[in-house]
Design an enzyme around this catalytic site. Sequence first.
Site, mmCIF file in Angstrom:
data_model
loop_
_atom_site.group_PDB
_atom_site.id
_atom_site.type_symbol
_atom_site.label_atom_id
_atom_site.label_comp_id
_atom_site.label_asym_id
_atom_site.label_seq_id
_atom_site.Cartn_x
_atom_site.Cartn_y
_atom_site.Cartn_z
ATOM 1 N N LYS A 13 63.072 60.463 66.703
ATOM 2 C CA LYS A 13 63.035 60.989 65.349
ATOM 3 C C LYS A 13 62.891 61.734 65.063
ATOM 4 O O LYS A 13 63.321 62.392 63.976
ATOM 5 C CB LYS A 13 61.642 60.850 64.998
ATOM 6 N N ARG A 88 50.384 56.997 63.683
ATOM 7 C CA ARG A 88 50.173 56.234 64.657
ATOM 8 C C ARG A 88 49.356 55.565 65.141
ATOM 9 O O ARG A 88 49.299 55.138 66.423
ATOM 10 C CB ARG A 88 50.571 57.718 65.666
ATOM 11 N N ARG A 127 63.757 68.123 78.489
ATOM 12 C CA ARG A 127 63.564 68.496 76.965
ATOM 13 C C ARG A 127 62.734 69.748 77.003
ATOM 14 O O ARG A 127 62.371 70.457 78.024
ATOM 15 C CB ARG A 127 62.551 67.683 75.672
ATOM 16 N N ARG A 161 57.271 71.672 77.044
ATOM 17 C CA ARG A 161 56.553 71.289 76.161
ATOM 18 C C ARG A 161 55.556 70.785 77.024
ATOM 19 O O ARG A 161 55.552 70.472 77.769
ATOM 20 C CB ARG A 161 56.314 70.006 74.947
ATOM 21 N N ARG A 172 51.301 59.863 77.173
ATOM 22 C CA ARG A 172 51.890 59.144 75.936
ATOM 23 C C ARG A 172 52.373 58.423 75.524
ATOM 24 O O ARG A 172 52.538 57.201 74.011
ATOM 25 C CB ARG A 172 52.739 60.283 75.256
HETATM 26 P P1 AMP Z 1 54.859 64.739 68.729
HETATM 27 O O1 AMP Z 1 54.742 66.372 68.689
HETATM 28 O O2 AMP Z 1 54.481 63.791 67.479
HETATM 29 O O3 AMP Z 1 54.894 63.625 70.188
HETATM 30 O O4 AMP Z 1 53.354 64.488 68.493
HETATM 31 C C1 AMP Z 1 52.335 65.603 69.709
HETATM 32 C C2 AMP Z 1 51.007 65.560 69.850
HETATM 33 O O5 AMP Z 1 50.355 65.221 68.740
HETATM 34 C C3 AMP Z 1 50.509 63.880 70.269
HETATM 35 O O6 AMP Z 1 51.153 63.779 71.280
HETATM 36 C C4 AMP Z 1 49.067 63.749 69.805
HETATM 37 O O7 AMP Z 1 48.139 64.964 70.551
HETATM 38 C C5 AMP Z 1 49.119 64.886 67.933
HETATM 39 N N1 AMP Z 1 49.765 64.004 67.099
HETATM 40 C C6 AMP Z 1 50.191 64.260 66.479
HETATM 41 N N2 AMP Z 1 50.764 63.275 65.184
HETATM 42 C C7 AMP Z 1 49.579 62.242 65.819
HETATM 43 C C8 AMP Z 1 49.192 62.079 64.743
HETATM 44 N N3 AMP Z 1 49.543 61.506 62.979
HETATM 45 N N4 AMP Z 1 47.786 60.850 64.660
HETATM 46 C C9 AMP Z 1 47.363 61.740 66.328
HETATM 47 N N5 AMP Z 1 47.776 62.807 66.783
HETATM 48 C C10 AMP Z 1 48.669 63.143 66.310
#
Ligand code: AMP
Length: 221
Positions: A13, A88, A127, A161, A172
Amino acid sequence: MRLIFLGPPGSGKGTQAKRLQAQKNWPQLSTGDMLRSAIQAGTELGLKAKEIMDSGELVSDEVVVGLINERLKGNDCQSGFVLDGFPRTIPQAQALDQLMDRLQLQIDASVLFEIENSVLIERLSGRRTCSSCGAMFHLVSAPPKKEGQCDSCGSSSLIQREDDRPEVIQKRLKVYHEQTFPLIDYYEGQGKLRRINADQSLSEVEKALSEIVEGDMNGHH
Ligand code: AMP
């Protein structure tokens, strides 16, 4: 256009959102990036979010809805945007609908990046990100030209990360299936769901996405 990118972590994405941002000037609105910035800046929000993110859980709906609410006011969002990693959960999707109603705007489409878990695990665990400029690499499929060194800025701080460690990846993916998966039905019900096979080469995914974007812009759905 106003798009949502829906799909598990590692489905591509972010990569595609960055490309649309460069091509169409629709900013990539990534709540994950916003939260990581808050962590780097050492804000109160960042301090609270860090532990939750490192464990692979979701931060509260209230926090991310607040971030998006503020961000959508930006001038750069007026002609379109791509929501990457938001919503989400169902309550986040409902809050977004209310926000859009208030602004008298509409989400055009929600694009689902479909891909098997086994592929995701391999993608996420390889990654690496440059901690200086944010450039992304993959140890197997897109390694830096010189090992351990960023192609874009030359920094030698390519990091993994916290939440891309194997034990957190499993968590996740579980959270995705439990909390985010129901959004597929939600957007299908609104007639907005578009599906992409995300287990293809970058250029094939790009092509599939372009077809969706052009189709929706011309009202073909
Ligand atoms: P991402 O970079 O999108 O994979 O997000 C990394 C982490 O940020 C996730 O595993 C969540 O802990 C938090 N996070 C990001 N976006 C959201 C969201 N829309 N709702 C809740 N937690 C989020």
